[in-house]
Design a protein around this motif. Structure first.
Motif, short mmCIF file in Angstrom:
data_model
loop_
_atom_site.label_atom_id
_atom_site.label_comp_id
_atom_site.label_asym_id
_atom_site.label_seq_id
_atom_site.Cartn_x
_atom_site.Cartn_y
_atom_site.Cartn_z
N LEU A 115 0.83 -1.20 0.00
CA LEU A 115 0.00 0.00 0.00
C LEU A 115 0.86 1.25 0.00
O LEU A 115 2.03 1.21 0.39
N ASP A 119 -3.66 4.72 1.76
CA ASP A 119 -4.51 3.72 1.11
C ASP A 119 -5.16 2.80 2.14
O ASP A 119 -4.59 2.54 3.21
N THR A 147 -6.23 1.01 7.35
CA THR A 147 -5.49 2.09 6.70
C THR A 147 -4.22 2.31 7.53
O THR A 147 -4.14 3.26 8.31
#
Length: 190
Positions: A115, A119, A147
């Motif tokens: 990620l 994101d 996240t």
């Protein structure tokens, strides 16, 4: 010349033999040991695991598995009866115990593992024989949305009764990318 005895406690017996007016005496001590009382630690295990059964109440041990130690390691695949005879001298006692085998769950986690900062991704746990889930962040659903601000490892424990399985997933968070352009030349030839 012989007697049969059943002493309740340790006792000494004597016998006098005689020929005419001559006699002789002999003694024998009969030690009465407390009777052993066999006991086995009761246990239930999850399939694929190893458990220890421990017997108590004697000096010598003889298991139906052939083992002669106080404790044995077991890993049955189905419910199994284990029997042990414990003894002290010539006194003995026998006990049996059923070891119940419960199915173990299997769990695996899937999701994006690469990620950028900011994101979000969904991690999903699935498996066989699973009744409940517990994620390392405290959530108890089969899927979680995360996240992460930095590279993190997440774990999920799957439960079936008291049997568990755990899986881990590492989510790598990359720092933001800064794009640069060299604009030292603003014109070119056709």
């Amino acid at each position: 010349s012989s007697i049969t005895i059943t002493p309740a406690s340790t006792s000494t017996y004597s016998v006098i033999t005689s020929i005419g007016f001559c006699n002789d005496t002999d003694f024998i001590k009969v030690t009465v040991l407390p009777p052993p009382i066999a006991d086995i630690s009761r246990t239930s295990i999850c399939s694929g695991q190893i458990a220890m059964l421990t017997a108590d109440g004697g000096v010598n041990y003889n298991w139906n598995t052939g083992a002669t130690t106080e404790s044995i390691n077991i890993s049955p695949t189905t419910n199994t009866v284990y029997t042990v005879t414990v003894s002290i001298g010539s006194c003995w006692d026998t006990i049996s115990s059923m070891v119940e085998v419960y199915p173990s769950p299997f769990v695996s986690v899937l999701g994006d593992t690469m990620l950028c900062i900011g994101d979000a991704t969904t991690l999903s746990a699935s498996g066989t024989g699973v009744e409940d889930y517990l994620w390392s962040n405290g959530l108890t659903t089969s899927s979680i949305t995360i996240t992460p601000a930095s590279t993190s490892t997440y774990s999920v424990i799957a439960f079936t009764g008291f049997c568990t399985d755990t899986d881990f997933i590492k989510v790598t968070v990359s720092p933001p990318i800064t794009a640069t352009v060299d604009i030292s030349k603003t014109s070119i030839c056709f």
